[in-house]
Design an enzyme around this catalytic site. Structure first.
Site, PDB file in Angstrom:
ATOM      1  N   TYR A  49      -3.661   4.429  -2.575  1.00 47.46           N
ATOM      2  CA  TYR A  49      -4.319   2.992  -2.331  1.00 47.46           C
ATOM      3  C   TYR A  49      -5.877   3.576  -1.779  1.00 47.46           C
ATOM      4  O   TYR A  49      -6.219   2.619  -1.236  1.00 47.46           O
ATOM      5  CB  TYR A  49      -3.645   2.034  -1.196  1.00 47.46           C
ATOM      6  CG  TYR A  49      -2.572   1.429  -2.063  1.00 47.46           C
ATOM      7  CD1 TYR A  49      -2.900   0.217  -3.161  1.00 47.46           C
ATOM      8  CD2 TYR A  49      -1.283   1.622  -1.898  1.00 47.46           C
ATOM      9  CE1 TYR A  49      -1.971  -0.518  -3.583  1.00 47.46           C
ATOM     10  CE2 TYR A  49      -0.288   0.570  -2.373  1.00 47.46           C
ATOM     11  CZ  TYR A  49      -0.576  -0.247  -3.217  1.00 47.46           C
ATOM     12  OH  TYR A  49       0.154  -1.356  -3.937  1.00 47.46           O
ATOM     13  N   PHE A  57      -6.720  -4.658   5.681  1.00 46.89           N
ATOM     14  CA  PHE A  57      -5.134  -4.493   5.321  1.00 46.89           C
ATOM     15  C   PHE A  57      -4.751  -3.290   5.017  1.00 46.89           C
ATOM     16  O   PHE A  57      -3.467  -3.134   4.797  1.00 46.89           O
ATOM     17  CB  PHE A  57      -4.739  -5.560   4.120  1.00 46.89           C
ATOM     18  CG  PHE A  57      -5.482  -5.346   3.039  1.00 46.89           C
ATOM     19  CD1 PHE A  57      -5.020  -4.554   1.971  1.00 46.89           C
ATOM     20  CD2 PHE A  57      -6.428  -6.345   2.594  1.00 46.89           C
ATOM     21  CE1 PHE A  57      -5.519  -4.539   0.811  1.00 46.89           C
ATOM     22  CE2 PHE A  57      -7.139  -6.221   1.462  1.00 46.89           C
ATOM     23  CZ  PHE A  57      -6.578  -5.179   0.399  1.00 46.89           C
ATOM     24  N   ARG A  85      -0.041  -7.819 -15.726  1.00 52.93           N
ATOM     25  CA  ARG A  85      -0.646  -8.462 -15.128  1.00 52.93           C
ATOM     26  C   ARG A  85      -0.254 -10.057 -14.939  1.00 52.93           C
ATOM     27  O   ARG A  85      -0.067 -10.780 -13.985  1.00 52.93           O
ATOM     28  CB  ARG A  85      -2.101  -8.523 -14.777  1.00 52.93           C
ATOM     29  CG  ARG A  85      -2.476  -7.038 -14.539  1.00 52.93           C
ATOM     30  CD  ARG A  85      -4.034  -6.593 -14.762  1.00 52.93           C
ATOM     31  NE  ARG A  85      -4.892  -7.312 -14.048  1.00 52.93           N
ATOM     32  CZ  ARG A  85      -5.268  -7.381 -12.540  1.00 52.93           C
ATOM     33  NH1 ARG A  85      -4.718  -6.395 -11.851  1.00 52.93           N
ATOM     34  NH2 ARG A  85      -6.091  -8.253 -12.213  1.00 52.93           N
ATOM     35  N   THR A  91      -2.283 -11.583  -7.121  1.00 53.33           N
ATOM     36  CA  THR A  91      -1.832 -10.833  -5.787  1.00 53.33           C
ATOM     37  C   THR A  91      -1.433 -11.942  -4.664  1.00 53.33           C
ATOM     38  O   THR A  91      -0.080 -11.481  -4.052  1.00 53.33           O
ATOM     39  CB  THR A  91      -2.774 -10.431  -5.492  1.00 53.33           C
ATOM     40  OG1 THR A  91      -3.519  -9.341  -6.381  1.00 53.33           O
ATOM     41  CG2 THR A  91      -2.619  -9.409  -3.944  1.00 53.33           C
ATOM     42  N   ARG A 102       5.678 -12.660  -8.893  1.00 50.97           N
ATOM     43  CA  ARG A 102       5.290 -12.918  -7.566  1.00 50.97           C
ATOM     44  C   ARG A 102       5.317 -14.240  -7.038  1.00 50.97           C
ATOM     45  O   ARG A 102       5.831 -14.380  -5.881  1.00 50.97           O
ATOM     46  CB  ARG A 102       3.826 -12.313  -7.553  1.00 50.97           C
ATOM     47  CG  ARG A 102       3.618 -10.844  -7.543  1.00 50.97           C
ATOM     48  CD  ARG A 102       2.067 -10.503  -7.678  1.00 50.97           C
ATOM     49  NE  ARG A 102       1.916  -9.059  -7.249  1.00 50.97           N
ATOM     50  CZ  ARG A 102       0.855  -8.419  -7.499  1.00 50.97           C
ATOM     51  NH1 ARG A 102      -0.134  -8.987  -8.313  1.00 50.97           N
ATOM     52  NH2 ARG A 102       0.470  -7.322  -7.351  1.00 50.97           N
ATOM     53  N   GLU A 126      -3.294   6.117 -11.810  1.00 43.51           N
ATOM     54  CA  GLU A 126      -1.956   5.771 -11.019  1.00 43.51           C
ATOM     55  C   GLU A 126      -0.804   6.297 -11.797  1.00 43.51           C
ATOM     56  O   GLU A 126       0.241   6.949 -11.193  1.00 43.51           O
ATOM     57  CB  GLU A 126      -1.827   4.091 -10.883  1.00 43.51           C
ATOM     58  CG  GLU A 126      -2.799   3.771 -10.194  1.00 43.51           C
ATOM     59  CD  GLU A 126      -2.767   2.162  -9.932  1.00 43.51           C
ATOM     60  OE1 GLU A 126      -2.194   1.558 -10.655  1.00 43.51           O
ATOM     61  OE2 GLU A 126      -3.602   1.421  -9.056  1.00 43.51           O
TER      62      GLU A 126
HETATM   63  P1  CMP Z   1      -1.472  -4.717  -5.072  1.00 43.06           P
HETATM   64  O1  CMP Z   1      -1.442  -5.297  -6.282  1.00 43.06           O
HETATM   65  O2  CMP Z   1      -0.264  -3.467  -4.769  1.00 43.06           O
HETATM   66  O3  CMP Z   1      -2.900  -3.955  -4.328  1.00 43.06           O
HETATM   67  C1  CMP Z   1      -3.133  -3.963  -3.282  1.00 43.06           C
HETATM   68  C2  CMP Z   1      -2.202  -4.763  -2.160  1.00 43.06           C
HETATM   69  O4  CMP Z   1      -2.762  -4.720  -1.000  1.00 43.06           O
HETATM   70  C3  CMP Z   1      -1.977  -5.972  -2.801  1.00 43.06           C
HETATM   71  O5  CMP Z   1      -1.101  -5.637  -3.867  1.00 43.06           O
HETATM   72  C4  CMP Z   1      -1.021  -6.727  -1.561  1.00 43.06           C
HETATM   73  O6  CMP Z   1       0.116  -5.884  -1.259  1.00 43.06           O
HETATM   74  C5  CMP Z   1      -1.761  -5.816  -0.494  1.00 43.06           C
HETATM   75  N1  CMP Z   1      -2.539  -6.895   0.299  1.00 43.06           N
HETATM   76  C6  CMP Z   1      -2.538  -7.264   1.575  1.00 43.06           C
HETATM   77  N2  CMP Z   1      -3.359  -8.141   2.074  1.00 43.06           N
HETATM   78  C7  CMP Z   1      -4.189  -8.409   1.169  1.00 43.06           C
HETATM   79  C8  CMP Z   1      -5.197  -9.161   0.728  1.00 43.06           C
HETATM   80  N3  CMP Z   1      -6.007  -9.762   1.864  1.00 43.06           N
HETATM   81  N4  CMP Z   1      -6.101  -9.187  -0.541  1.00 43.06           N
HETATM   82  C9  CMP Z   1      -5.445  -8.473  -1.232  1.00 43.06           C
HETATM   83  N5  CMP Z   1      -4.308  -7.470  -1.301  1.00 43.06           N
HETATM   84  C10 CMP Z   1      -3.922  -7.401  -0.066  1.00 43.06           C
END
Ligand code: CMP
Length: 132
Positions: A49, A57, A85, A91, A102, A126
């Site tokens: 990441y 975060f 997606r 997200t 989700r 990735e």
């Molecule tokens: P993912 O698609 O794996 O990409 C980054 C990850 O950070 C996201 O999913 C969430 O699990 C996590 N995350 C936690 N807080 C936030 C936020 N405020 N905005 C975006 N992603 C977040």
């Protein structure tokens, strides 16, 4: 034909959602071209990441992603980056379309069950991260 990376996150594996997630991909005609169960270290999660390293975060996210096993999947199909997606949903699960993974299963913005590459460039990085 395109490839993308999907991850079933520690909340998904611990809650018994591996089969549910994979069957959603297969029912949508997406081929599972690679699959691995791994327990990431904190450093592994930070490397994966790295694009988010300045985000507030980041520490919590990398703690969570190294808290239990994950399943890394290579998904293959036409336009599969965008299709994955759509199947995952936004997200933030409160903004995700009803019926998406989700929206159905996430419990907060971090514990959102699945990850998916967001572009051809991130898919290449990735997939290469998990499958040498
Ligand atoms: P993912 O698609 O794996 O990409 C980054 C990850 O950070 C996201 O999913 C969430 O699990 C996590 N995350 C936690 N807080 C936030 C936020 N405020 N905005 C975006 N992603 C977040």
């Amino acid at each position: 034909m395109e490839r993308t990376l999907s991850i079933i996150k520690p909340d998904g594996t611990s809650r018994g959602l591996i089969g549910e997630v994979i069957s959603r991909f297969e029912k949508n005609g997406i081929k599972i071209a690679g699959m691995k169960m791994i327990h990431l270290s904190k450093d592994d999660a930070k490397a994966f990441y790295a694009v988010h390293k300045e985000r507030p975060f980041f520490d919590s996210l990398t703690d969570f992603m190294s808290s239990g096993p994950i399943v890394a999947l290579i998904l293959e199909g036409e336009n599969v980056i965008n299709r994955n997606r759509e199947i995952m949903g936004a997200t933030n699960f409160t903004e995700a379309v009803p019926g998406t993974i989700r929206r159905c299963f996430a419990t907060d913005i971090e514990k959102n069950v699945v990850h998916g590459s967001d572009s051809p460039e991130s898919a290449e990085f990735e997939i290469g991260y998990f499958f040498q």
